[in-house]
Design an enzyme around this catalytic site. Structure first.
Site, PDB file in Angstrom:
ATOM      1  CD  GLU A 172      18.984 -21.682   9.137  1.00 36.27           C
ATOM      2  OE1 GLU A 172      19.668 -22.668   9.896  1.00 36.27           O
ATOM      3  OE2 GLU A 172      19.385 -21.524   7.986  1.00 36.27           O
TER       4      GLU A 172
ATOM      5  CD  GLU B 173      -1.925  -5.649   4.827  1.00 33.48           C
ATOM      6  OE1 GLU B 173      -1.835  -6.555   5.662  1.00 33.48           O
ATOM      7  OE2 GLU B 173      -3.527  -5.632   4.722  1.00 33.48           O
TER       8      GLU B 173
ATOM      9  CB  CYS C 118      -8.589 -11.085   5.420  1.00 35.69           C
ATOM     10  SG  CYS C 118      -9.395 -10.416   6.780  1.00 35.69           S
TER      11      CYS C 118
ATOM     12  CG  HIS D  80      20.945 -24.767   6.939  1.00 33.68           C
ATOM     13  ND1 HIS D  80      21.024 -23.381   7.105  1.00 33.68           N
ATOM     14  CD2 HIS D  80      21.621 -25.103   5.900  1.00 33.68           C
ATOM     15  CE1 HIS D  80      22.090 -22.888   6.476  1.00 33.68           C
ATOM     16  NE2 HIS D  80      22.432 -24.056   5.871  1.00 33.68           N
TER      17      HIS D  80
ATOM     18  CB  CYS E 260     -12.352 -11.251   6.871  1.00 34.91           C
ATOM     19  SG  CYS E 260     -11.114 -12.387   6.560  1.00 34.91           S
TER      20      CYS E 260
ATOM     21  CE  LYS F 184      -4.210  -8.652   3.236  1.00 31.38           C
ATOM     22  NZ  LYS F 184      -4.762  -7.974   4.538  1.00 31.38           N
TER      23      LYS F 184
ATOM     24  CE1 TYR G 265      -2.268  -6.013  11.013  1.00 30.57           C
ATOM     25  CE2 TYR G 265      -2.463  -4.327  12.517  1.00 30.57           C
ATOM     26  CZ  TYR G 265      -2.003  -5.470  12.265  1.00 30.57           C
ATOM     27  OH  TYR G 265      -2.003  -6.282  13.430  1.00 30.57           O
TER      28      TYR G 265
HETATM   29  P1  NDP Z   1      -5.070   1.774  11.634  1.00 32.78           P
HETATM   30  O1  NDP Z   1      -5.801   2.161  13.145  1.00 32.78           O
HETATM   31  O2  NDP Z   1      -4.220   0.517  11.887  1.00 32.78           O
HETATM   32  O3  NDP Z   1      -4.269   2.892  11.169  1.00 32.78           O
HETATM   33  C1  NDP Z   1      -4.939   4.037  10.700  1.00 32.78           C
HETATM   34  C2  NDP Z   1      -3.774   5.134  10.145  1.00 32.78           C
HETATM   35  O4  NDP Z   1      -4.326   6.190   9.847  1.00 32.78           O
HETATM   36  C3  NDP Z   1      -2.505   5.336  11.162  1.00 32.78           C
HETATM   37  O5  NDP Z   1      -1.410   5.430  10.904  1.00 32.78           O
HETATM   38  C4  NDP Z   1      -3.322   6.731  11.703  1.00 32.78           C
HETATM   39  O6  NDP Z   1      -2.335   7.561  12.304  1.00 32.78           O
HETATM   40  C5  NDP Z   1      -3.755   7.249  10.503  1.00 32.78           C
HETATM   41  N1  NDP Z   1      -4.548   8.151  10.696  1.00 32.78           N
HETATM   42  C6  NDP Z   1      -5.749   8.293  11.542  1.00 32.78           C
HETATM   43  N2  NDP Z   1      -6.321   9.474  11.447  1.00 32.78           N
HETATM   44  C7  NDP Z   1      -5.806  10.172  10.527  1.00 32.78           C
HETATM   45  C8  NDP Z   1      -6.246  11.602   9.860  1.00 32.78           C
HETATM   46  N3  NDP Z   1      -7.176  12.272  10.351  1.00 32.78           N
HETATM   47  N4  NDP Z   1      -5.320  11.867   8.933  1.00 32.78           N
HETATM   48  C9  NDP Z   1      -3.985  11.342   8.774  1.00 32.78           C
HETATM   49  N5  NDP Z   1      -3.719  10.083   9.128  1.00 32.78           N
HETATM   50  C10 NDP Z   1      -4.873   9.576  10.088  1.00 32.78           C
HETATM   51  O7  NDP Z   1      -6.221   1.412  10.609  1.00 32.78           O
HETATM   52  P2  NDP Z   1      -6.168   0.623   9.207  1.00 32.78           P
HETATM   53  O8  NDP Z   1      -7.474   1.230   8.734  1.00 32.78           O
HETATM   54  O9  NDP Z   1      -5.215   0.620   8.778  1.00 32.78           O
HETATM   55  O10 NDP Z   1      -6.891  -0.939  10.002  1.00 32.78           O
HETATM   56  C11 NDP Z   1      -7.738  -0.929  10.820  1.00 32.78           C
HETATM   57  C12 NDP Z   1      -7.699  -2.547  11.677  1.00 32.78           C
HETATM   58  O11 NDP Z   1      -7.791  -3.255  10.504  1.00 32.78           O
HETATM   59  C13 NDP Z   1      -6.213  -2.494  12.089  1.00 32.78           C
HETATM   60  O12 NDP Z   1      -6.110  -2.280  13.172  1.00 32.78           O
HETATM   61  C14 NDP Z   1      -5.956  -4.046  11.930  1.00 32.78           C
HETATM   62  O13 NDP Z   1      -6.539  -4.515  13.481  1.00 32.78           O
HETATM   63  C15 NDP Z   1      -7.063  -4.637  11.054  1.00 32.78           C
HETATM   64  N6  NDP Z   1      -6.381  -4.983   9.700  1.00 32.78           N
HETATM   65  C16 NDP Z   1      -5.624  -6.149   9.870  1.00 32.78           C
HETATM   66  C17 NDP Z   1      -4.913  -6.667   8.893  1.00 32.78           C
HETATM   67  C18 NDP Z   1      -4.102  -7.963   8.797  1.00 32.78           C
HETATM   68  O14 NDP Z   1      -4.285  -8.367   9.857  1.00 32.78           O
HETATM   69  N7  NDP Z   1      -3.169  -8.023   8.079  1.00 32.78           N
HETATM   70  C19 NDP Z   1      -5.144  -5.978   7.483  1.00 32.78           C
HETATM   71  C20 NDP Z   1      -5.899  -4.760   7.498  1.00 32.78           C
HETATM   72  C21 NDP Z   1      -6.535  -4.292   8.784  1.00 32.78           C
HETATM   73  P3  NDP Z   1      -1.430   7.294  13.834  1.00 32.78           P
HETATM   74  O15 NDP Z   1      -0.699   6.202  13.912  1.00 32.78           O
HETATM   75  O16 NDP Z   1      -0.666   8.755  13.953  1.00 32.78           O
HETATM   76  O17 NDP Z   1      -2.809   7.162  14.668  1.00 32.78           O
END
Ligand code: NDP
Length: 463
Positions: free
Chosen positions: A451, A192, A59, A446, A54, A62, A188
């Site tokens: 709101e 982002e 986080c 407001h 993080c 980012k 996510y």
């Molecule tokens: P996520 O698991 O959220 O997303 C992974 C994405 O990659 C999905 O869209 C998935 O598709 C896709 N994917 C997975 N495997 C493949 C593949 N082989 N080929 C193509 N696409 C693929 O992971 P992130 O890395 O974005 O984030 C990890 C975690 O970190 C999050 O779950 C969150 O909890 C945390 N995080 C939180 C943030 C915040 O609070 N703002 C910011 C960043 C991270 P599909 O949907 O089809 O599975």
């Protein structure tokens, strides 16, 4: 301080520490600090930088990059408010340099937290030898309890040419700003970073393998955000995935599964993260893992070995920093405060720092229908006031989901500026099981986007 001791069988066993934590990220550091405050003798091992994902490469940096990327739009909007901004340009090097300085500062603060709380830091990789013994660098130390807080790491699929791709780890340290970027994924991190690169002026193509980005989010949010980010200029393509990546003289050539070919300067894979459990020695002691490699734990974060606990992303419950911190505090109170405490994983608010932001807490409409059968839905889509002078096309969206039997609000989902700030307080209301009548009885602020949460009266009826 006398050495920590335990009675095992008929023998009194002395340990170097009461607690040995593996991983000095947000969860591990908090658990160390609280355990030490409760009288435990604590050590922590970190093989990379104290602060964890993080603070060092998640986080915090980012969010700084998100701030940076928003200025381009702000400069444009400023004209409608009477400002003459003049020519603008952006220096990626300055941004990265300043971001790194801030991360160094925070890294220093985390070191101070450990020092000030008498937590011994081992700056080395730790592995578990037996249930009370850890090998850390060249040393072997013993502890009554071990806490695994090793987090997770990006995973990339096995696509030909994947070695030319970067993960979010590298995105924070690119030497040059890429003018063209492909982001793979719809979670996510993908959303982002697509927003960050787009705001900073890159040509961004986001490839998502399935139908709707942000799997697991409310369907209206998925649809609404997809439209908004396309309006901002991101070429979001669904059912689209790279088949191979090749290096060329002018950058990278990415051939998609449908045969389309794209040229780019950088390709960022944000295709999920996996728990860091490889080569930790967990198999030596019988700590069981889930199928995806995450550590299996009880609600109190105890693993299948009674004196070994695990918290945070390595347990794959909810991969969010504040959740790891809560789990760390609950662990410390349970083990050293003699107060059995499990973190409550219900109604955890979260935000996606997309542009515009998403804020969400509670159930999605689909989850609520599954749980309650009938649900009442309130939705509002509108032009944020800031856009009235600029002529901008950005829209905001607010959705409330209510259990009609109890009138309790069970889900709130927002897309719009400051959604992250707004959803935090809404999270308190949901924790308190506030009813729709109580939302209605709350006076709105407001004029604000927020709101809308307390002024929606008409139930949504599907056409
Ligand atoms: P996520 O698991 O959220 O997303 C992974 C994405 O990659 C999905 O869209 C998935 O598709 C896709 N994917 C997975 N495997 C493949 C593949 N082989 N080929 C193509 N696409 C693929 O992971 P992130 O890395 O974005 O984030 C990890 C975690 O970190 C999050 O779950 C969150 O909890 C945390 N995080 C939180 C943030 C915040 O609070 N703002 C910011 C960043 C991270 P599909 O949907 O089809 O599975």
């Amino acid at each position: 301080m006398p050495s920590p001791a335990s009675v095992i069988g008929n023998c009194k066993v002395e340990f170097d520490y009461d607690l040995f934590v593996i991983g000095a990220g947000s969860g591990g550091v908090r658990a160390s600090r609280i355990s030490s405050g409760l009288g435990a003798k604590v050590a922590i091992a970190e093989e990379f930088r104290v602060g964890g994902t993080c603070v060092i490469r998640g986080c915090v940096p980012k969010k700084l990059l998100v701030y940076a990327s928003h200025f381009s739009e702000d400069f444009e909007d400023a004209a409608a408010y009477g400002w003459t901004v003049g020519e603008t340009s952006h220096s990626w090097k300055t941004l990265i340099h300043n971001k790194d300085k801030e991360i160094d500062r925070l890294n220093g603060i985390y070191h101070n937290i450990l020092d000030n709380n008498n937590v011994t830091l081992y700056q080395a990789r730790a592995t578990i030898v037996d249930k009370n013994t850890v090998r850390v660098g060249e040393e072997t130390v013993t502890a009554k309890y071990i806490l695994i807080a090793t987090g997770g790491a990006p995973v990339m699929p096995d696509v030909p040419g994947i070695e030319h791709a970067i993960s979010s780890n590298e995105a924070f340290h690119l030497e040059e700003f890429p003018k063209r970027v492909i982001v793979v994924g719809g979670g996510y991190i993908a959303v982002e970073f697509a927003g960050i690169f787009n705001g900073l002026g890159a040509d961004v193509t986001q490839l998502y393998r399935s139908t709707q980005i942000l799997r697991g989010f409310d369907a209206d949010i998925q649809m609404f955000l997809s439209e908004e980010i396309r309006k901002k200029g991101i070429d979001l393509r669904t059912h689209s995935n790279p088949a191979k990546i090749e290096k060329t003289d002018s950058g990278l050539k990415v051939t998609l599964e449908d045969g389309d070919v794209l040229e780019t300067d950088a390709i960022l894979y944000a295709t999920g993260r996996k728990p860091n459990t490889d080569n930790l020695g967990l198999e030596n002691v019988g700590v069981e893992l889930k199928e995806n490699g995450a550590v299996k734990v009880t609600p109190e974060s105890q693993t299948t070995v009674d004196n070994i606990y695990a918290i945070g992303d390595v347990t794959d419950r909810i991969a969010l920093t504040p959740v790891a911190i809560h789990e760390g505090m609950a662990f410390a109170e349970t083990v050293f405060g003699n107060r059995l405490r499990a973190m409550d994983h219900e109604n955890v608010p979260s935000a996606v720092f997309s542009q515009p932001q998403v804020g969400t807490v509670g159930l999605t409409e689909a989850e609520a229908r599954e749980k309650f059968g009938e649900v009442d839905i309130y939705k509002s889509q509108f032009r944020p006031m800031k856009m009235t002078l600029t002529g901008g096309t950005e829209q905001a969206f607010v959705k409330l989901i209510v259990d009609p039997k109890t009138d309790i609000v069970v889900g709130v989902h927002i897309v719009g500026a400051d959604a992250a700030e707004i959803i935090q307080s809404v999270g308190i209301a949901l924790k308190c099981k506030a009813t729709k009548a109580q939302f209605d009885a709350t006076v709105g602020v407001h004029p604000s986007l927020a709101e809308e949460i307390v002024t929606m009266r008409e139930k949504f009826v599907a056409a």
